[in-house]
Design an enzyme around this catalytic site. Structure first.
Site, PDB file in Angstrom:
ATOM      1  N   ARG A   1      33.572 -54.648  12.422  1.00 56.05           N
ATOM      2  CA  ARG A   1      33.908 -53.381  12.918  1.00 56.05           C
ATOM      3  C   ARG A   1      33.729 -52.194  11.990  1.00 56.05           C
ATOM      4  O   ARG A   1      34.111 -51.107  12.228  1.00 56.05           O
ATOM      5  CB  ARG A   1      35.040 -53.365  13.669  1.00 56.05           C
TER       6      ARG A   1
ATOM      7  N   LYS B   1      22.278 -42.092  10.093  1.00 49.31           N
ATOM      8  CA  LYS B   1      21.549 -42.662  11.563  1.00 49.31           C
ATOM      9  C   LYS B   1      21.230 -44.288  10.891  1.00 49.31           C
ATOM     10  O   LYS B   1      20.556 -44.217   9.654  1.00 49.31           O
ATOM     11  CB  LYS B   1      20.283 -42.009  11.857  1.00 49.31           C
TER      12      LYS B   1
ATOM     13  N   GLU C   1       7.968 -35.847   5.580  1.00 46.42           N
ATOM     14  CA  GLU C   1       9.138 -35.633   5.792  1.00 46.42           C
ATOM     15  C   GLU C   1      10.029 -34.417   5.062  1.00 46.42           C
ATOM     16  O   GLU C   1      10.588 -33.555   5.416  1.00 46.42           O
ATOM     17  CB  GLU C   1      10.270 -36.642   5.695  1.00 46.42           C
TER      18      GLU C   1
ATOM     19  N   LYS D   1      18.728 -31.089   5.174  1.00 50.18           N
ATOM     20  CA  LYS D   1      19.228 -32.158   6.187  1.00 50.18           C
ATOM     21  C   LYS D   1      20.740 -32.049   6.278  1.00 50.18           C
ATOM     22  O   LYS D   1      21.278 -32.282   7.303  1.00 50.18           O
ATOM     23  CB  LYS D   1      18.649 -33.338   5.649  1.00 50.18           C
TER      24      LYS D   1
ATOM     25  N   GLU E   1      24.133 -35.843  16.904  1.00 48.24           N
ATOM     26  CA  GLU E   1      22.852 -35.305  17.729  1.00 48.24           C
ATOM     27  C   GLU E   1      22.895 -35.188  19.335  1.00 48.24           C
ATOM     28  O   GLU E   1      22.689 -35.522  20.235  1.00 48.24           O
ATOM     29  CB  GLU E   1      21.547 -36.558  17.607  1.00 48.24           C
TER      30      GLU E   1
ATOM     31  N   ARG F   1      20.723 -31.454  15.934  1.00 53.22           N
ATOM     32  CA  ARG F   1      20.227 -32.327  15.049  1.00 53.22           C
ATOM     33  C   ARG F   1      18.925 -33.016  15.597  1.00 53.22           C
ATOM     34  O   ARG F   1      17.952 -33.468  14.861  1.00 53.22           O
ATOM     35  CB  ARG F   1      21.126 -33.520  14.960  1.00 53.22           C
TER      36      ARG F   1
ATOM     37  N   ASN G   1      13.662 -34.515  14.490  1.00 54.50           N
ATOM     38  CA  ASN G   1      12.799 -35.357  14.964  1.00 54.50           C
ATOM     39  C   ASN G   1      11.332 -34.740  15.261  1.00 54.50           C
ATOM     40  O   ASN G   1      10.686 -35.381  16.198  1.00 54.50           O
ATOM     41  CB  ASN G   1      13.258 -36.177  16.214  1.00 54.50           C
TER      42      ASN G   1
ATOM     43  N   HIS H   1       8.286 -36.786  15.931  1.00 54.20           N
ATOM     44  CA  HIS H   1       8.786 -38.306  15.687  1.00 54.20           C
ATOM     45  C   HIS H   1       8.632 -38.984  17.049  1.00 54.20           C
ATOM     46  O   HIS H   1       8.389 -40.316  17.352  1.00 54.20           O
ATOM     47  CB  HIS H   1      10.293 -38.543  15.639  1.00 54.20           C
TER      48      HIS H   1
ATOM     49  N   HIS I   1       6.761 -42.245  16.687  1.00 55.19           N
ATOM     50  CA  HIS I   1       7.377 -43.528  16.964  1.00 55.19           C
ATOM     51  C   HIS I   1       6.419 -44.539  17.884  1.00 55.19           C
ATOM     52  O   HIS I   1       6.411 -45.550  18.148  1.00 55.19           O
ATOM     53  CB  HIS I   1       8.765 -43.572  17.519  1.00 55.19           C
TER      54      HIS I   1
ATOM     55  N   HIS J   1       5.793 -44.857   8.490  1.00 55.88           N
ATOM     56  CA  HIS J   1       6.529 -43.893   9.190  1.00 55.88           C
ATOM     57  C   HIS J   1       5.930 -42.407   8.944  1.00 55.88           C
ATOM     58  O   HIS J   1       5.622 -41.561  10.045  1.00 55.88           O
ATOM     59  CB  HIS J   1       7.878 -44.023   9.115  1.00 55.88           C
TER      60      HIS J   1
HETATM   61  P1  NAD Z   1      10.220 -48.648   3.474  1.00 55.46           P
HETATM   62  O1  NAD Z   1      11.435 -48.746   3.111  1.00 55.46           O
HETATM   63  O2  NAD Z   1       9.342 -49.701   4.098  1.00 55.46           O
HETATM   64  O3  NAD Z   1       9.746 -48.566   1.990  1.00 55.46           O
HETATM   65  C1  NAD Z   1       8.144 -48.428   1.635  1.00 55.46           C
HETATM   66  C2  NAD Z   1       7.522 -49.573   0.604  1.00 55.46           C
HETATM   67  O4  NAD Z   1       7.872 -49.012  -0.667  1.00 55.46           O
HETATM   68  C3  NAD Z   1       8.098 -50.824   0.823  1.00 55.46           C
HETATM   69  O5  NAD Z   1       7.024 -51.616   0.614  1.00 55.46           O
HETATM   70  C4  NAD Z   1       8.980 -50.810  -0.331  1.00 55.46           C
HETATM   71  O6  NAD Z   1       9.358 -52.288  -0.555  1.00 55.46           O
HETATM   72  C5  NAD Z   1       8.480 -50.190  -1.333  1.00 55.46           C
HETATM   73  N1  NAD Z   1       9.223 -49.402  -2.187  1.00 55.46           N
HETATM   74  C6  NAD Z   1      10.524 -49.099  -2.126  1.00 55.46           C
HETATM   75  N2  NAD Z   1      10.924 -48.471  -3.242  1.00 55.46           N
HETATM   76  C7  NAD Z   1       9.934 -48.678  -4.176  1.00 55.46           C
HETATM   77  C8  NAD Z   1      10.077 -48.282  -5.645  1.00 55.46           C
HETATM   78  N3  NAD Z   1      10.726 -47.409  -5.917  1.00 55.46           N
HETATM   79  N4  NAD Z   1       8.928 -48.870  -6.160  1.00 55.46           N
HETATM   80  C9  NAD Z   1       7.859 -49.563  -5.551  1.00 55.46           C
HETATM   81  N5  NAD Z   1       7.768 -49.807  -4.267  1.00 55.46           N
HETATM   82  C10 NAD Z   1       8.935 -49.275  -3.529  1.00 55.46           C
HETATM   83  O7  NAD Z   1       9.593 -47.278   4.082  1.00 55.46           O
HETATM   84  P2  NAD Z   1      10.249 -45.954   3.942  1.00 55.46           P
HETATM   85  O8  NAD Z   1       9.060 -44.989   4.109  1.00 55.46           O
HETATM   86  O9  NAD Z   1      11.135 -45.464   2.677  1.00 55.46           O
HETATM   87  O10 NAD Z   1      11.337 -45.769   5.275  1.00 55.46           O
HETATM   88  C11 NAD Z   1      10.810 -45.782   6.570  1.00 55.46           C
HETATM   89  C12 NAD Z   1      11.964 -46.324   7.342  1.00 55.46           C
HETATM   90  O11 NAD Z   1      12.819 -45.293   7.333  1.00 55.46           O
HETATM   91  C13 NAD Z   1      11.387 -46.437   8.787  1.00 55.46           C
HETATM   92  O12 NAD Z   1      11.982 -47.642   9.288  1.00 55.46           O
HETATM   93  C14 NAD Z   1      11.948 -45.202   9.542  1.00 55.46           C
HETATM   94  O13 NAD Z   1      12.214 -45.374  10.871  1.00 55.46           O
HETATM   95  C15 NAD Z   1      13.241 -44.891   8.854  1.00 55.46           C
HETATM   96  N6  NAD Z   1      13.879 -43.563   8.879  1.00 55.46           N
HETATM   97  C16 NAD Z   1      14.861 -43.527   9.043  1.00 55.46           C
HETATM   98  C17 NAD Z   1      15.733 -42.106   9.082  1.00 55.46           C
HETATM   99  C18 NAD Z   1      17.122 -41.946   9.375  1.00 55.46           C
HETATM  100  O14 NAD Z   1      17.754 -40.771   9.428  1.00 55.46           O
HETATM  101  N7  NAD Z   1      17.842 -42.991   9.074  1.00 55.46           N
HETATM  102  C19 NAD Z   1      14.960 -41.119   8.840  1.00 55.46           C
HETATM  103  C20 NAD Z   1      13.428 -41.143   8.646  1.00 55.46           C
HETATM  104  C21 NAD Z   1      13.128 -42.631   8.582  1.00 55.46           C
HETATM  105  N1  GLY Z   2      15.628 -38.454  11.011  1.00 54.43           N
HETATM  106  C1  GLY Z   2      16.271 -37.861  12.012  1.00 54.43           C
HETATM  107  C2  GLY Z   2      17.661 -37.711  11.625  1.00 54.43           C
HETATM  108  O1  GLY Z   2      18.273 -37.926  10.694  1.00 54.43           O
HETATM  109  O2  GLY Z   2      18.401 -37.285  12.728  1.00 54.43           O
END
Ligand code: NAD
Ligand code: GLY
Length: 368
Positions: free
Chosen positions: A126, A148, A190, A232, A242, A246, A250, A253, A257, A270
């Site tokens: 939890r 998030k 972003e 942010k 949100e 907030r 998006n 997005h 998405h 993404h």
């Molecule tokens: P990812 O986590 O898949 O990383 C991208 C690639 O880079 C992967 O292959 C990873 O292994 C590689 N990598 C990471 N760091 C590295 C480094 N320093 N050197 C070499 N390779 C490296 O993708 P991302 O773009 O970081 O994140 C996308 C995800 O984030 C999506 O799932 C999206 O939905 C999510 N997201 C979440 C929020 C949130 O608010 N929580 C906001 C935006 C996106």
């Molecule tokens: N990436 C959208 C949020 O954090 O609200």
């Protein structure tokens, strides 16, 4: 958001959320300089990372935690692994290694690792503390901040998750030196988003400094990450879960998405999907009468300069978008809400657009 005390060579910000407030440390060498051990509350920690990042940065992180019993989970790399099956791998490791409520989870990686680790921390026994150590540009400017957390479902992106804030975000800009160019550019989408939704002056700066950013000039990078995190943190502090403002984070997005889900999380990145989605949202804003065609051109040109797509994938049709967009998390009482722009630097969430406008921009965008 407020400034916090900061060691030399780095910047520290604070995400102001009352008793859930936390610092964001930004700069070169932060993994070794921040004193990450101060954020570990018990004697144990579980580091979650993936097969690509582990050989690069896992040992450096472990070296900062002498005296802490460390277990590790090394996930498969890829958005297609951001699901309940792989989340279960984290829970299994926690239970097998007898982690109790005082354990701390540490996410070492991009947004995929961060979102999954955060959700594991939110739900294990939890809720246990967690720390974000983001290693992609996208995670450093967006996903590691704001709490998030989620996994995907085959029917929809980020459909299962929780709002759950970390104890700290440690952004070591040195990790970007190993990030592939395509991933780096996806992160810029972003960054540009903040200029479009809340920060017109930052958008101007990005137009002037796109080349320096693409060359990964360290000063330009730290500035872009800091400004993104400030923007942010301000939005998140105003609306943590949100209920209102907030949602502007998006921008693009809902379209993005839909692209990712259509491709079953194995196609565009993404940030690439969001880039095309932001242009579609901007075009819709023109039809809504709140944005000039000239401002859409500026947005499109900056995305193109950063090597990002501005049109959907060729095999996607308007009907594919509509079928997926009606499942978006911003749909309330059956009504689709979208983030539109009132010019560059001001965004609003709107449900009062004509469906025919959306159909028109989808038809125009899906020409492949
Ligand atoms: P990812 O986590 O898949 O990383 C991208 C690639 O880079 C992967 O292959 C990873 O292994 C590689 N990598 C990471 N760091 C590295 C480094 N320093 N050197 C070499 N390779 C490296 O993708 P991302 O773009 O970081 O994140 C996308 C995800 O984030 C999506 O799932 C999206 O939905 C999510 N997201 C979440 C929020 C949130 O608010 N929580 C906001 C935006 C996106
Ligand atoms: N990436 C959208 C949020 O954090 O609200």
């Amino acid at each position: 958001m407020s400034a916090a005390s900061t060691p030399a060579n780095s910047i520290s910000l604070n995400v102001d959320l009352g008793d859930r407030s936390y610092p964001i440390h930004i700069g070169s060498g932060q993994i070794s300089q921040v004193g990450i051990a101060q954020y570990i509350q018990g004697q144990k920690a579980l580091i979650v990372t993936n097969t690509t990042i582990a050989p690069l940065y896992l040992q450096a992180l472990i070296d900062q935690l002498p005296g802490v019993q460390i277990d590790t989970v090394i996930l498969n790399d890829g958005e297609q692994y951001k699901n309940l099956d792989n989340l279960n791998t984290i829970f299994t490791a926690l239970i097998e290694n007898q982690h109790d409520r005082k354990t701390t989870l540490i996410a070492l990686g991009g947004g995929v690792v961060g979102d999954m680790t955060g959700f594991a921390a939110a739900s294990y026994q939890r809720g246990v503390p967690f720390i974000q150590v983001p290693t992609t540009l996208l995670a450093q400017v967006d996903s590691s901040v704001g709490g998030k957390t989620a996994v995907n479902h085959s029917l929809g992106k980020n459909m299962i998750g929780a709002f759950y804030q970390p104890q700290a975000v440690i952004i070591d800009t040195d990790t970007l030196s190993t990030l592939p160019d395509r991933e780096f550019r996806a992160g810029l989408a972003e960054v540009i988003k903040y200029g479009l939704i809340v920060d017109a002056a930052f958008f101007d700066w990005l137009e002037q400094n796109a080349e320096a950013l693409l060359a990964r000039d360290s000063k330009a990078l730290v500035y872009a990450i800091e400004r993104s995190c400030i923007n942010k943190a301000q939005v998140v502090s105003a609306d943590e879960t949100e209920q209102g403002v907030r949602a502007i984070l998006n921008l693009g997005h809902t379209f993005g998405h839909a692209i990712e889900t259509f491709q079953q999380y194995r196609g565009w990145l993404h940030g690439e999907a969001v880039a095309a989605g932001m242009v579609m949202a901007a075009e819709l804003s023109v039809l809504a009468g709140t944005m000039s065609a000239a401002d859409v051109t500026r947005a499109r040109d900056l995305l193109i300069a950063c090597g990002l797509p501005t049109q959907p994938p060729e095999n996607m049709k308007a009907d594919d978008f509509m079928a997926l967009m009606v499942r978006d998390k911003k749909v309330l009482d059956g009504q689709l809400r979208l983030v539109l722009l009132n010019g560059i630097g001001v965004a609003t969430v709107r449900a009062d657009f004509e469906l025919s406008w959306l159909q028109q921009i989808l038809a125009e965008a899906c020409t492949g």
